[in-house]
Design an enzyme around this catalytic site. Sequence first.
Site, short mmCIF file in Angstrom:
data_model
loop_
_atom_site.label_atom_id
_atom_site.label_comp_id
_atom_site.label_asym_id
_atom_site.label_seq_id
_atom_site.Cartn_x
_atom_site.Cartn_y
_atom_site.Cartn_z
N ARG A 90 0.83 -1.20 0.00
CA ARG A 90 0.00 0.00 0.00
C ARG A 90 0.87 1.25 0.00
NH1 ARG A 90 -4.55 1.80 4.55
NH2 ARG A 90 -4.94 3.87 3.66
N HIS A 194 -16.34 4.04 -4.37
CA HIS A 194 -15.42 5.16 -4.19
C HIS A 194 -15.58 6.22 -5.28
CE1 HIS A 194 -12.49 2.89 -1.29
NE2 HIS A 194 -13.74 2.93 -0.86
N TYR A 244 -13.81 10.47 -1.74
CA TYR A 244 -12.90 10.10 -2.82
C TYR A 244 -13.02 11.01 -4.04
CZ TYR A 244 -11.91 5.96 -0.10
OH TYR A 244 -11.51 5.13 0.90
#
Length: 421
Positions: A90, A194, A244
Amino acid sequence: MKLAVVGGGSTYTPELIDGFARLRDTLPIEELVLVDPAADRLELVGGLARRIFAKQGHPGRIVTTSDVDAGVADADAVLLQLRVGGQAARNQDETWPLECGCVGQETTGAGGLAKALRTVPVVLDIAERVRRTNPNAWIIDFTNPVGIVTRALLQAGHKAVGLCNVAIGFQRKFAKLLDVAPSEVHLDHVGLNHLTWETGVRLGGPQGDDILPKLLVEHGDAVAADLRMPREIVDRLGVVPSYYLRYYYQHDAVVEELRTKPSRAAEVAEMEKQLLEMYGDPTLDEKPELLAKRGGAFYSEAAVDLAASLLGNGGSPYQVVNTVNNGTLPFLPDDAVIEVQAAVDGSGAKPLSVPKLDPLYAGLIANVTGYEDLALQAAVHGGRERVFKALLAHPLIGQYAYAEQLTDSLIAHNREHLAWA
């Protein structure tokens, strides 16, 4: 009733366990299996999970295992919450895209594609194991990018529904602002995972009065602050975009912001270290306050509600989920996966009708759906050219030179997770 959680060694899991314990009348679990290859983490999380159940008087049995086949056997539902590559992967997703001035984020843009490429093959393998051991089990996917992963599962013929906590987060926040019970708040929630907007906020159900305009007049500052967007954006849109949408509406400003601070992955990795130390304390028998900063707020409530409905044990009649479009948004392919309010029961999730969308939203949804289609092809079939085309199609990238550079960077940073590279 037996449930299995694949990725059960996640530091998220005590949030889920707390919900299972509190809401046991809605979802009466007799056996809960936590499945994870990381045996050391799994035992820490499993120990705390048993203590939470014991403290709250839950009679269910909690089992831990690293054997996926054994863990999912005879499960009524399997919940997926994976992170292939962990926080280290990540961290890469959130950093290397910044090198060419593109957003670095784990579910959006080039980083989101990298996560999809790592994740989809693993999820499909797990789903095949579920189908071999128990073809009637429901698969509930909380693994990001939820829309792409859920579409992969559905196209492979699995009984799957995708879940995200964005909508339930809005529901809870709006209910607090309005001083009503969360169950009274119904969202006109539409888009892709998102990439969603709340186009209406109704009291009492789908046919209730839309009080979104009043909500924005009276609480617009609080809503905008929560989104980390200027109130002017929310007022001019007249809807509430998900957090988002910052990456689209304020792309360059967000890139500069991300360049000046540690990645979210670095923050979470430190948090996880502290959480695991806490989980190892044999006197701890509740989820610690620090977990609220980890993310995933209200995840447990959403998961319990969805599982209860799918397994015919009650649950809310309408829930925001990721499911197949099937004509709901007529400008998208039928097999696209959308995130909307749906009627959920033992037969699955059926989207409620959605009024015609303003081109401002429909255009972006169509664009990102095209990207997601290409991303899924790259995740399933591999190949540099497929990765390049997906990146070129993404509205946050879209330039040939950037797509070329990002393709090379993505493959270089993820080679160990890509069988074809």
